[in-house]
Design an enzyme around this catalytic site. Structure first.
Site: not given
Ligand code: GLN
Length: 495
Positions: A78, A158, A182
């Site tokens: 990532k 994400s 995410s």
């Molecule tokens: N969707 C969540 C956010 O936007 C979680 C993102 C994540 O776990 N990095 O904060």
């Protein structure tokens, strides 16, 4: 050749050790799959030279009889992980041109175990989002489609690029990070497995920080066994991260017996949401029945503070993000705005941050600074921290009553269309995390396992939440669920 990219980590490891395939062959197969998959937008920086060199070194190591489990396995990383000399942008314009001088602990551990890096994977900017649409590179696309409908779907976020790349067999596994869901939400949207370990299991050193008290790295893989193998290679104590736990790393794979007789699985009533699609409800009931048939005892449990988790998360995460992102000032990293005659340091900060951060990131910084500001600190930030403690206690109470793991849906829906949410209130997007954020707030391990398809042929996942530090047990329960669910569907190739 292309069949090679479909291998699981476990199968590839066995084939490598048996001399049936070389890492160079596996790596070349992945590199050509990646070349043919630009339409998925999964890889944002390809690193074929590094991959080829690492593969050759891995082959030599295997020949010499020194083959850790990950030796020669091609993975995607990532973009949130700092990789030495390789662009590491967290999918943000503000980090354009940033090539770290150092390697994140997690990627270093993977490389020490012989892993091959194919490149960097797409994601939401600074890991803020649930659809990969906040990426400065443009979004990754889900390899799955609704029946014959050509509408492009989100791979989730994400870690959307990681999910898309693993589901489309561009790599054998990928790293992800999970602050509020995410790893688990994109895994569920793409029919793969993703585990967020206990907070402190993986070092955060060298991972671009979003919300430091919630962020954890974890693997995204094609099977539960692979999750066990890759997690073991990623985690372990790191003196460079003061929140990294000084605990031995078990052989997670050895714990996959599939025997869950006598285990107690809790079904939390608060996760039964109003308006939850029937198919999710049915999947959850099916999963419960599968675990029961496998010999587990099923109990109804209550986690009474669940409904406050999402609001608490969306105070705490932006608060920490606003502080973490203060370092992007146009001086130390990446992008600096062009300045006009007479501009001073304030203009440089303002212009750089206005140009460098996308809208979602700006929204989080504004919410974060607001909830931390003198007049509102107690009303929002401190209140959210207290709620967080209560959420954690809910879990501690059910574990103290003998619950070994908790079964919930992973997401409130299947993958949705890219753009479908673009006009919606941001809170609509935040609702994606309703089943996952509790786990980050409590610091627990959680895993998403693909368990079925919806009416339109899209994958749906279930989540298992485990006791702290008991990833081995959690993985074993997930393994039993995976065996029972028998999910083998793959997206039809269109890219
Ligand atoms: N969707 C969540 C956010 O936007 C979680 C993102 C994540 O776990 N990095 O904060």
């Amino acid at each position: 050749m292309s069949e090679l990219t479909k291998l699981t980590v476990a199968a590839a490891r066995d084939a490598l050790r048996a001399g049936e395939v070389s890492s160079v062959e596996l790596t070349e197969a992945c590199l050509s799959a990646i070349e043919g998959a630009d339409a998925l937008g999964a890889f944002v920086h390809k690193t074929p030279e590094i991959a080829r060199a690492q593969a050759a070194a891995a082959d030599a190591r295997i020949k010499a009889g020194d083959a850790p489990k990950m030796c020669g396995i091609p993975m995607g990383i990532k973009d949130l992980f700092c990789t030495k000399g390789v662009p590491s942008q967290a999918a943000s314009r503000i980090l354009k041109g940033f090539r770290p001088e150092y390697e994140s602990t997690v990627s270093q551990k993977l490389f020490d175990a012989g892993t091959v890096m194919l490149g960097k994977l797409n994601m939401d900017e600074f890991a803020m989002g649930s659809s990969n649409e906040t990426s400065c590179y443009g979004n990754a696309v889900n390899p799955w489609r609704r029946g014959n409908d050509e509408a492009a779907l989100t791979p989730g976020g994400s870690s959307g690029g990681s999910a898309s790349a693993v589901a489309a067999d561009l790599c054998l596994a990928a790293t992800g990070t999970d602050t509020g869901g995410s790893i688990r939400q994109p895994a569920a949207f793409t029919g793969i497995t993703g585990i967020k370990p206990t907070y402190g299991r993986c070092s955060r050193w060298g991972i671009v920080a979003f919300a430091s008290s919630l962020d954890q790295a974890g693997p995204m893989t094609k099977s539960v066994r692979d999750a066990a193998i890759v997690l073991e290679a990623m985690c372990g104590h790191d003196p460079k991260d003061s929140t990294s736990a000084d605990l031995p790393v078990p052989d997670f794979e050895a714990m996959l017996t599939g025997d869950i007789k006598g285990k107690t699985i809790g079904i939390p009533q608060e996760y039964r949401m109003n308006g939850m699609p029937e198919e999710i409800e049915a999947l959850w009931a099916d999963g419960t029945a599968m675990l029961k048939d496998a010999g587990a005892r099923i109990v109804d449990i209550s986690l009474p503070h669940t409904k406050y988790a999402l609001p608490a998360y969306y105070v705490i995460a932006p608060a920490e993000a606003s502080s973490n992102l203060a370092r992007y000032d146009g001086v130390r990293y990446g992008h600096r705005a062009k300045l006009a005659q007479g501009d001073g340091i304030t203009e440089m900060y303002e212009k750089t941050r206005a140009e460098g951060f996308g809208h979602e990131v700006q929204r989080r910084v504004m919410v974060g600074t607001y909830v931390l500001s003198a007049g509102f600190y107690d009303a929002y930030y401190n209140r959210a921290r207290k709620v967080r403690t209560l959420i954690k206690k809910d879990f501690e109470d059910v574990f103290a009553q003998g619950v070994d793991a908790i079964l919930t849906p992973a997401t409130p829906s299947a993958a949705f269309g890219l753009d479908e949410m673009s006009d919606a209130d941001p809170v609509q997007m935040y609702l994606n995390d309703v089943f996952t954020v509790t786990v980050n707030l409590a610091g627990l391990p959680g895993i998403a396992v693909p368990a079925g398809l919806d009416k339109q042929g899209l994958p749906l996942g279930l989540q298992l939440i485990g006791r702290p530090w008991e990833e081995g047990d959690l993985l074993n329960i997930a393994y039993a669920l995976e065996e029972a669910a028998g999910f083998v569907a793959k997206p039809a190739k269109w890219w």
